[in-house]
Motif scaffolding. Structure first.
Motif, mmCIF file in Angstrom:
data_model
loop_
_atom_site.group_PDB
_atom_site.id
_atom_site.type_symbol
_atom_site.label_atom_id
_atom_site.label_comp_id
_atom_site.label_asym_id
_atom_site.label_seq_id
_atom_site.Cartn_x
_atom_site.Cartn_y
_atom_site.Cartn_z
ATOM 1 N N GLU A 31 0.828 -1.269 -0.118
ATOM 2 C CA GLU A 31 -0.029 -0.016 -0.070
ATOM 3 C C GLU A 31 0.676 1.291 -0.076
ATOM 4 O OE1 GLU A 31 -3.908 0.176 1.340
ATOM 5 O OE2 GLU A 31 -3.412 -1.664 2.687
ATOM 6 N N CYS A 32 2.018 1.341 0.595
ATOM 7 C CA CYS A 32 2.987 2.342 0.700
ATOM 8 C C CYS A 32 3.239 2.636 -1.104
ATOM 9 C CB CYS A 32 4.053 2.229 1.304
ATOM 10 S SG CYS A 32 3.632 2.388 3.103
ATOM 11 N N ALA A 33 3.547 1.648 -1.757
ATOM 12 C CA ALA A 33 3.799 1.584 -3.121
ATOM 13 C C ALA A 33 2.718 2.205 -3.828
ATOM 14 C CB ALA A 33 4.379 0.334 -3.676
ATOM 15 N N ALA A 34 1.520 1.564 -3.658
ATOM 16 C CA ALA A 34 0.146 2.021 -4.283
ATOM 17 C C ALA A 34 0.014 3.559 -4.218
ATOM 18 C CB ALA A 34 -1.160 1.402 -3.551
ATOM 19 N N ALA A 35 0.109 4.170 -2.718
ATOM 20 C CA ALA A 35 0.132 5.434 -2.464
ATOM 21 C C ALA A 35 0.951 6.499 -3.383
ATOM 22 C CB ALA A 35 0.116 5.746 -1.085
ATOM 23 N N SER A 36 2.198 5.912 -3.511
ATOM 24 C CA SER A 36 3.025 6.663 -4.089
ATOM 25 C C SER A 36 2.805 6.919 -5.701
ATOM 26 C CB SER A 36 4.491 6.182 -4.036
ATOM 27 O OG SER A 36 5.109 6.136 -2.777
ATOM 28 N N LEU A 37 2.130 5.541 -6.078
ATOM 29 C CA LEU A 37 1.851 5.481 -7.593
ATOM 30 C C LEU A 37 0.523 6.300 -7.773
ATOM 31 C CD1 LEU A 37 2.420 1.576 -8.447
ATOM 32 C CD2 LEU A 37 3.567 3.563 -9.520
ATOM 33 N N ALA A 38 -0.341 6.404 -6.955
ATOM 34 C CA ALA A 38 -1.478 7.178 -6.901
ATOM 35 C C ALA A 38 -1.299 8.397 -7.164
ATOM 36 C CB ALA A 38 -2.577 6.852 -5.792
ATOM 37 N N ALA A 39 -0.150 8.931 -6.311
ATOM 38 C CA ALA A 39 0.171 10.505 -6.420
ATOM 39 C C ALA A 39 0.827 10.924 -7.657
ATOM 40 C CB ALA A 39 1.267 10.869 -5.296
ATOM 41 N N ALA A 77 6.414 10.665 -2.490
ATOM 42 C CA ALA A 77 7.227 10.363 -1.139
ATOM 43 C C ALA A 77 6.306 10.613 -0.014
ATOM 44 C CB ALA A 77 8.561 11.082 -1.325
ATOM 45 N N LEU A 78 5.819 11.697 -0.094
ATOM 46 C CA LEU A 78 4.810 11.910 1.085
ATOM 47 C C LEU A 78 3.792 11.093 1.285
ATOM 48 C CD1 LEU A 78 4.101 14.082 3.390
ATOM 49 C CD2 LEU A 78 3.010 15.380 1.900
ATOM 50 N N ALA A 79 3.208 10.784 0.170
ATOM 51 C CA ALA A 79 1.912 9.613 0.128
ATOM 52 C C ALA A 79 2.335 8.399 0.680
ATOM 53 C CB ALA A 79 1.495 9.542 -1.279
ATOM 54 N N GLY A 80 3.639 7.905 0.312
ATOM 55 C CA GLY A 80 4.110 6.759 0.917
ATOM 56 C C GLY A 80 4.228 6.798 2.234
ATOM 57 N N ALA A 81 4.867 7.971 2.713
ATOM 58 C CA ALA A 81 5.299 8.274 4.051
ATOM 59 C C ALA A 81 4.020 8.301 4.952
ATOM 60 C CB ALA A 81 6.031 9.312 4.257
ATOM 61 N N VAL A 82 3.030 8.777 4.438
ATOM 62 C CA VAL A 82 1.695 8.908 5.263
ATOM 63 C C VAL A 82 1.186 7.712 5.485
ATOM 64 C CG1 VAL A 82 -0.575 10.027 5.418
ATOM 65 C CG2 VAL A 82 1.339 11.550 4.530
ATOM 66 N N MET A 83 1.032 6.795 4.137
ATOM 67 C CA MET A 83 0.440 5.615 4.338
ATOM 68 C C MET A 83 1.303 4.505 5.302
ATOM 69 S SD MET A 83 -1.853 3.312 3.371
ATOM 70 C CE MET A 83 -2.532 3.718 1.732
ATOM 71 N N ARG A 84 2.514 4.635 5.541
ATOM 72 C CA ARG A 84 3.410 4.062 6.319
ATOM 73 C C ARG A 84 2.994 4.358 7.741
ATOM 74 N NH1 ARG A 84 8.015 0.543 6.559
ATOM 75 N NH2 ARG A 84 8.025 0.030 8.702
ATOM 76 N N ARG A 85 2.856 5.626 7.804
ATOM 77 C CA ARG A 85 2.446 6.124 9.343
ATOM 78 C C ARG A 85 1.043 5.647 9.686
ATOM 79 N NH1 ARG A 85 0.354 10.858 10.232
ATOM 80 N NH2 ARG A 85 1.502 11.859 8.448
ATOM 81 N N HIS A 86 0.076 5.794 8.893
ATOM 82 C CA HIS A 86 -1.087 5.231 9.058
ATOM 83 C C HIS A 86 -1.017 3.731 9.191
ATOM 84 C CE1 HIS A 86 -5.357 4.541 8.386
ATOM 85 N NE2 HIS A 86 -5.211 3.614 7.324
ATOM 86 N N LEU A 87 -0.480 3.062 8.645
ATOM 87 C CA LEU A 87 -0.572 1.383 8.789
ATOM 88 C C LEU A 87 0.258 1.002 10.102
ATOM 89 C CD1 LEU A 87 -0.320 0.366 5.111
ATOM 90 C CD2 LEU A 87 -2.157 0.400 6.399
ATOM 91 N N ASP A 88 1.208 1.825 10.252
ATOM 92 C CA ASP A 88 2.046 1.515 11.837
ATOM 93 C C ASP A 88 1.057 1.739 12.608
ATOM 94 O OD1 ASP A 88 4.556 0.623 10.489
ATOM 95 O OD2 ASP A 88 5.258 2.708 10.675
ATOM 96 N N ARG A 89 0.415 2.654 12.729
ATOM 97 C CA ARG A 89 -0.697 2.898 13.759
ATOM 98 C C ARG A 89 -1.636 2.031 14.114
ATOM 99 N NH1 ARG A 89 -5.065 5.041 14.263
ATOM 100 N NH2 ARG A 89 -5.191 5.888 12.093
ATOM 101 N N VAL A 90 -2.244 1.702 12.751
ATOM 102 C CA VAL A 90 -3.419 0.614 12.703
ATOM 103 C C VAL A 90 -2.863 -0.738 13.501
ATOM 104 C CG1 VAL A 90 -5.027 -0.492 11.298
ATOM 105 C CG2 VAL A 90 -4.782 2.051 11.081
ATOM 106 N N ARG A 91 -1.569 -1.259 12.983
ATOM 107 C CA ARG A 91 -1.171 -2.334 13.369
ATOM 108 C C ARG A 91 -0.827 -2.225 14.914
ATOM 109 N NH1 ARG A 91 4.772 -1.913 11.730
ATOM 110 N NH2 ARG A 91 4.325 -0.807 13.668
ATOM 111 N N ASP A 92 -0.370 -1.437 15.334
ATOM 112 C CA ASP A 92 0.069 -1.260 16.857
ATOM 113 C C ASP A 92 -0.962 -1.203 17.679
ATOM 114 O OD1 ASP A 92 2.787 -1.023 16.061
ATOM 115 O OD2 ASP A 92 2.919 1.124 16.437
ATOM 116 N N GLN A 93 -2.226 -0.551 17.132
ATOM 117 C CA GLN A 93 -3.491 -0.330 17.731
ATOM 118 C C GLN A 93 -4.021 -1.817 17.923
ATOM 119 O OE1 GLN A 93 -6.936 -0.969 16.508
ATOM 120 N NE2 GLN A 93 -7.981 -0.295 18.214
ATOM 121 N N LEU A 94 -4.218 -2.616 16.795
ATOM 122 C CA LEU A 94 -4.641 -3.712 16.930
ATOM 123 C C LEU A 94 -3.745 -4.868 17.714
ATOM 124 C CD1 LEU A 94 -6.497 -5.968 15.509
ATOM 125 C CD2 LEU A 94 -4.973 -6.002 13.488
#
Length: 217
Positions: free
Chosen positions: A91-99, A193-210
């Protein structure tokens, strides 16, 4: 005679119905699938149901045990970590491609789904998995990478399954919606680059919460 595609067949419709029962937690993690009861509930024979169960097992949403039938898997910390390793890579790759690739219409769709999610939650309705999937699907559509999209869908489903019976507080829900808005801003700015970084932060937080819900410290 040409075989019907799965999504047009009775088994395909059954797959969708049973998938929804699993992802919403109506068939809880750890519970065995009662084929007789479920076939009666859905108004179908057990043949299409068994075909649907085999299909969902291939997606990781059910576990088939010889001579014991199928059951919904329970959340497991090691499984969560493994799923998020894969999800982050994809998904980080996908976010970067989407941008880089998004169109104006795709950007508008991202904003539409994000606004719908926030409106539903602020109106007192739970942030359903369908809206979360819709946002990530809109992002994948903008990335225009079918192979990535195919794999992400399977991983996302398994994450939703693991979360189906866990508590999700409002702070986490609002944080997820804020993450989505930050992703939209990065995609709108064509900042890969920012899109990929934001996605990484988002998924890190969701993983840690879970992980915190599965095995509180």
């Amino acid at each position: 005679m040409t075989a019907q595609p799965l999504h047009l067949s009775l088994a395909g419709q059954t797959v969708d119905l049973v998938r929804e029962l699993v992802l919403t937690g109506e068939i809880p993690p750890g519970e065995r699938v009662n084929e007789v009861e479920l076939a009666s509930r859905l108004g179908i024979s057990r043949g299409p149901l068994r075909e649907a169960i085999r299909h969902l097992a291939s997606e990781g949403l059910l576990v088939l045990v010889p001579n014991r039938g199928a059951h919904v898997p329970k959340a497991d910390a090691d499984e969560v970590r493994a799923l998020f390793e894969l999800r982050i890579a994809l998904e980080c790759a996908a976010a970067s491609l989407a941008a880089q690739r998004r169109t104006g219409a795709e950007l508008a769709r991202l904003r539409e789904v994000s606004a719908e999610s926030r409106a539903n939650y602020q109106a007192g309705r739970r942030f359903p998995h369908r809206l979360d999937l819709a946002f990530h699907q809109a992002l994948l559509d903008a990335a225009r990478s079918p192979r990535i999209a195919e794999q992400v869908r399977l991983v996302q489903q398994r994450v939703i399954l693991l979360r189906s019976r866990l508590n999700t507080d409002s702070a986490h829900q609002f944080a997820s919606m804020d993450d989505h808005d930050e992703l939209i801003a990065a995609v709108a700015a064509a900042d890969a680059a920012l899109a990929g970084a934001v996605m990484r932060r988002h998924l890190d937080r969701v993983r840690d919460q879970l992980l915190g819900e599965i095995a509180p410290s």
